[in-house]
Design a protein around this motif. Structure first.
Motif, PDB file in Angstrom:
ATOM      1  N   HIS A 172     -19.111 -60.483 -90.322  1.00  0.00           N
ATOM      2  CA  HIS A 172     -20.356 -60.696 -90.751  1.00  0.00           C
ATOM      3  C   HIS A 172     -20.281 -61.920 -91.826  1.00  0.00           C
ATOM      4  O   HIS A 172     -19.117 -62.553 -91.933  1.00  0.00           O
ATOM      5  CB  HIS A 172     -20.648 -59.136 -91.819  1.00  0.00           C
ATOM      6  CG  HIS A 172     -21.187 -58.312 -90.881  1.00  0.00           C
ATOM      7  ND1 HIS A 172     -21.580 -57.030 -91.596  1.00  0.00           N
ATOM      8  CD2 HIS A 172     -21.541 -58.312 -89.698  1.00  0.00           C
ATOM      9  CE1 HIS A 172     -22.025 -56.320 -90.675  1.00  0.00           C
ATOM     10  NE2 HIS A 172     -22.039 -56.860 -89.482  1.00  0.00           N
ATOM     11  N   VAL A 173     -21.526 -62.482 -92.363  1.00  0.00           N
ATOM     12  CA  VAL A 173     -21.579 -63.547 -93.131  1.00  0.00           C
ATOM     13  C   VAL A 173     -20.672 -63.393 -94.119  1.00  0.00           C
ATOM     14  O   VAL A 173     -20.687 -62.319 -94.924  1.00  0.00           O
ATOM     15  CB  VAL A 173     -23.083 -63.716 -93.499  1.00  0.00           C
ATOM     16  CG1 VAL A 173     -23.118 -64.836 -94.765  1.00  0.00           C
ATOM     17  CG2 VAL A 173     -24.012 -64.014 -92.495  1.00  0.00           C
ATOM     18  N   GLY A 174     -20.072 -64.429 -94.536  1.00  0.00           N
ATOM     19  CA  GLY A 174     -19.202 -64.209 -95.831  1.00  0.00           C
ATOM     20  C   GLY A 174     -17.963 -63.403 -95.627  1.00  0.00           C
ATOM     21  O   GLY A 174     -17.372 -63.102 -96.725  1.00  0.00           O
TER      22      GLY A 174
ATOM     23  N   SER B 168     -14.091 -68.781 -91.821  1.00  0.00           N
ATOM     24  CA  SER B 168     -13.770 -69.939 -92.087  1.00  0.00           C
ATOM     25  C   SER B 168     -12.628 -70.067 -93.023  1.00  0.00           C
ATOM     26  O   SER B 168     -11.788 -71.138 -92.661  1.00  0.00           O
ATOM     27  CB  SER B 168     -14.786 -70.862 -92.739  1.00  0.00           C
ATOM     28  OG  SER B 168     -16.059 -70.665 -92.017  1.00  0.00           O
ATOM     29  N   THR B 169     -12.515 -69.376 -94.034  1.00  0.00           N
ATOM     30  CA  THR B 169     -11.108 -69.322 -95.017  1.00  0.00           C
ATOM     31  C   THR B 169      -9.990 -69.108 -94.167  1.00  0.00           C
ATOM     32  O   THR B 169      -9.064 -69.768 -94.073  1.00  0.00           O
ATOM     33  CB  THR B 169     -11.504 -68.490 -96.023  1.00  0.00           C
ATOM     34  OG1 THR B 169     -12.669 -68.600 -96.633  1.00  0.00           O
ATOM     35  CG2 THR B 169     -10.169 -68.632 -97.238  1.00  0.00           C
ATOM     36  N   LEU B 170     -10.091 -68.162 -93.272  1.00  0.00           N
ATOM     37  CA  LEU B 170      -8.993 -67.801 -92.219  1.00  0.00           C
ATOM     38  C   LEU B 170      -8.506 -68.708 -91.443  1.00  0.00           C
ATOM     39  O   LEU B 170      -7.236 -69.025 -91.097  1.00  0.00           O
ATOM     40  CB  LEU B 170      -9.257 -66.335 -91.690  1.00  0.00           C
ATOM     41  CG  LEU B 170      -8.157 -65.761 -90.949  1.00  0.00           C
ATOM     42  CD1 LEU B 170      -6.740 -65.641 -91.534  1.00  0.00           C
ATOM     43  CD2 LEU B 170      -8.813 -64.450 -90.385  1.00  0.00           C
TER      44      LEU B 170
ATOM     45  N   ALA C  32     -17.795 -76.296 -92.976  1.00  0.00           N
ATOM     46  CA  ALA C  32     -18.348 -75.720 -94.181  1.00  0.00           C
ATOM     47  C   ALA C  32     -19.539 -74.663 -93.726  1.00  0.00           C
ATOM     48  O   ALA C  32     -19.887 -74.844 -92.690  1.00  0.00           O
ATOM     49  CB  ALA C  32     -19.075 -76.743 -95.118  1.00  0.00           C
ATOM     50  N   LYS C  33     -20.162 -73.934 -94.530  1.00  0.00           N
ATOM     51  CA  LYS C  33     -21.090 -73.056 -94.358  1.00  0.00           C
ATOM     52  C   LYS C  33     -22.179 -73.483 -93.515  1.00  0.00           C
ATOM     53  O   LYS C  33     -22.720 -74.536 -93.879  1.00  0.00           O
ATOM     54  CB  LYS C  33     -21.660 -72.396 -95.733  1.00  0.00           C
ATOM     55  CG  LYS C  33     -21.624 -70.871 -95.697  1.00  0.00           C
ATOM     56  CD  LYS C  33     -22.217 -70.247 -96.993  1.00  0.00           C
ATOM     57  CE  LYS C  33     -22.843 -69.003 -96.708  1.00  0.00           C
ATOM     58  NZ  LYS C  33     -21.812 -67.905 -96.806  1.00  0.00           N
ATOM     59  N   GLY C  34     -22.634 -72.792 -92.474  1.00  0.00           N
ATOM     60  CA  GLY C  34     -23.747 -73.203 -91.666  1.00  0.00           C
ATOM     61  C   GLY C  34     -23.708 -74.363 -90.568  1.00  0.00           C
ATOM     62  O   GLY C  34     -24.320 -74.950 -89.941  1.00  0.00           O
TER      63      GLY C  34
ATOM     64  N   PHE D 251     -17.589 -64.706-107.964  1.00  0.00           N
ATOM     65  CA  PHE D 251     -18.532 -65.320-107.288  1.00  0.00           C
ATOM     66  C   PHE D 251     -19.086 -64.746-106.131  1.00  0.00           C
ATOM     67  O   PHE D 251     -19.907 -65.229-105.528  1.00  0.00           O
ATOM     68  CB  PHE D 251     -17.812 -66.649-106.943  1.00  0.00           C
ATOM     69  CG  PHE D 251     -17.220 -67.533-107.953  1.00  0.00           C
ATOM     70  CD1 PHE D 251     -18.032 -68.356-108.798  1.00  0.00           C
ATOM     71  CD2 PHE D 251     -15.768 -67.527-108.147  1.00  0.00           C
ATOM     72  CE1 PHE D 251     -17.553 -69.104-109.956  1.00  0.00           C
ATOM     73  CE2 PHE D 251     -15.336 -68.209-109.323  1.00  0.00           C
ATOM     74  CZ  PHE D 251     -16.046 -68.941-109.899  1.00  0.00           C
ATOM     75  N   HIS D 252     -18.301 -63.835-105.647  1.00  0.00           N
ATOM     76  CA  HIS D 252     -18.800 -63.123-104.451  1.00  0.00           C
ATOM     77  C   HIS D 252     -18.797 -61.390-104.859  1.00  0.00           C
ATOM     78  O   HIS D 252     -17.803 -60.587-104.656  1.00  0.00           O
ATOM     79  CB  HIS D 252     -17.846 -63.138-103.210  1.00  0.00           C
ATOM     80  CG  HIS D 252     -17.395 -64.568-103.001  1.00  0.00           C
ATOM     81  ND1 HIS D 252     -16.211 -65.178-103.745  1.00  0.00           N
ATOM     82  CD2 HIS D 252     -18.077 -65.384-102.361  1.00  0.00           C
ATOM     83  CE1 HIS D 252     -16.287 -66.537-103.391  1.00  0.00           C
ATOM     84  NE2 HIS D 252     -17.223 -66.621-102.579  1.00  0.00           N
ATOM     85  N   PRO D 253     -20.001 -61.177-105.535  1.00  0.00           N
ATOM     86  CA  PRO D 253     -20.062 -59.569-105.940  1.00  0.00           C
ATOM     87  C   PRO D 253     -20.174 -58.581-104.814  1.00  0.00           C
ATOM     88  O   PRO D 253     -20.687 -59.043-103.762  1.00  0.00           O
ATOM     89  CB  PRO D 253     -21.161 -59.693-107.047  1.00  0.00           C
ATOM     90  CG  PRO D 253     -22.042 -60.881-106.507  1.00  0.00           C
ATOM     91  CD  PRO D 253     -21.039 -61.780-105.933  1.00  0.00           C
TER      92      PRO D 253
END
Ligand code: GTP
Ligand code: MG
Length: 346
Positions: free
Chosen positions: A8-10, A14-16, A28-30, A100-102
């Motif tokens: 899923h989104v987020g 990408s971090t992994l 980057a995102k998108g 930042f990511h609730p």
């Protein structure tokens, strides 16, 4: 081997991917989906290279590719296209939250996230199979493709992923062109928060993974990204401090191997020391074909020695006198850690 990072989104794909690539820039995102190819760490290859001093040393390599996002009722065409190009899916599930990511409404729920991805894949395969069957019905075609598709759709209707269905070699061939997503081997990646590294967060996910028979890797993509930017000795210290036994890269590679049921055999010599991956159960003649088609065509015998036995003996000559070097025929099932030398004649 090509592994798709899907989720899923987020969720942290990408971090992994950046962690796997060992730092550097990832999309980057998108932006366009990122790709990174890594060598599969294998101590056996390194030690054998130290003994043979070959001109070339080759590890197995794995390409990771970000696919996604997969959210909503149906998988968008570009996501499906990405899935079709990979051999294993690593499903990244979100298990972290910070300022930042609730947490999303309803809270974090990796089990639910996995179930929704699995049913998206199954539904998408169902629609593909249904469409094809309709077409074949009009054309009055009743061949192996037709019967195989009916077998597939009978399971898809019950939301059973095709991974769980056993198809004969003939049926598999008839279905190969469809590249059904729910047929791909899976590995799950739970991306937990920094504070959850030692505790077993979301234990229910372990049960789901065990029930499905798929490997589960727990990690924090963010920490792994930080680790990947350190020098090798600093990495070891940092991992020890955090109580992480192996870096994500090693564990993800293992997960992918387990999902594919791959083993590695080795070839040695002055020219090259190399690791090769094949499916468990592969016989000597097919393994020879992986090295070169001539070796398969002209296969006579394989000389086989276990890696550990070779290390103990030190040289092939000693291994021979100790009876550790075996001569095997075409049907010999190659084992993980076998050193193979194929005798052939073309
Ligand atoms: N605290 C914390 N934040 C993380 C972790 N992994 C990812 N993030 C953050 O979560 C956000 C989304 O991560 P990405 O790696 O871009 O996620 P993605 O799955 O690629 O997202 P899309 O490409 O948009 O689908 C980023 O701001 C990351 O820094 C983690 O393990 N811990
Ligand atoms: Mg991304």
């Amino acid at each position: 081997m090509k592994v798709g990072l899907f989720g899923h989104v987020g969720a942290g794909k990408s971090t992994l991917l950046r962690a796997l690539a060992g730092g550097g820039d990832a999309p980057a995102k998108g932006q366009a989906a990122g790709v990174c190819t890594i060598k599969v760490p294998d101590e056996r290859v390194d030690r054998l290279a130290g003994i043979f001093h070959p001109k070339k040393t080759t590890h197995v390599s794995i390409t990771f590719q970000e696919i996604g996002p997969g959210e909503g009722e149906l998988l968008p065409p570009e996501t499906l296209a990405g899935i079709k190009g990979v051999e294993v899916l690593a499903i990244v599930l979100r298990g972290f939250a910070d300022d930042f990511h609730p947490e999303p409404p309803g809270g974090l729920n990796p089990v639910k996230e996995f179930r929704s991805i699995e049913s998206e894949l199954t539904l998408s395969d169902y629609l593909v199979a249904q469409k094809r069957i309709e077409r074949m019905t009009k054309e009055a075609r009743r061949d192996i493709e037709w019967t195989s598709l009916h077998k597939a759709i009978a399971h898809l209707e019950k939301e059973i992923p095709l991974r769980k269905v056993s198809f004969s070699a003939e049926e598999s061939r008839a279905l190969a062109g469809f590249r059904f997503g729910s047929r791909l081997p899976l590995t799950l990646v739970l991306n937990v928060g920094e504070g959850d590294l030692s505790a077993e967060a979301y234990p229910e996910l372990s049960s789901v993974a065990a029930d499905r028979g798929v490997p589960l890797v727990r990690l924090s993509a963010k920490i792994e990204e930080e680790i990947s930017q350190l020098s090798p000795s600093e990495q070891a210290d940092f991992l020890r401090e955090l109580g992480i036994r192996r870096a994500a890269r090693d564990r993800l590679v293992r997960g992918a191997f387990e999902a594919m049921d791959f083993i590695c055999f080795l070839t040695v010599g002055e020219d090259e020391v190399r690791a090769w991956n094949v499916q468990r159960g592969t016989n000597a003649v097919s393994a020879a074909g992986k090295i070169h088609s001539d070796l398969e065509k002209g296969f006579i015998r394989a000389e086989v020695i276990r890696y550990e036995d070779f290390l103990r003996c030190g040289t092939m000559a000693k291994a021979k006198t100790e009876g550790k070097l075996r001569l095997e025929g075409r049907d010999y099932v190659v084992q993980d850690g076998d050193i193979l030398h194929v005798r052939f004649n073309v």
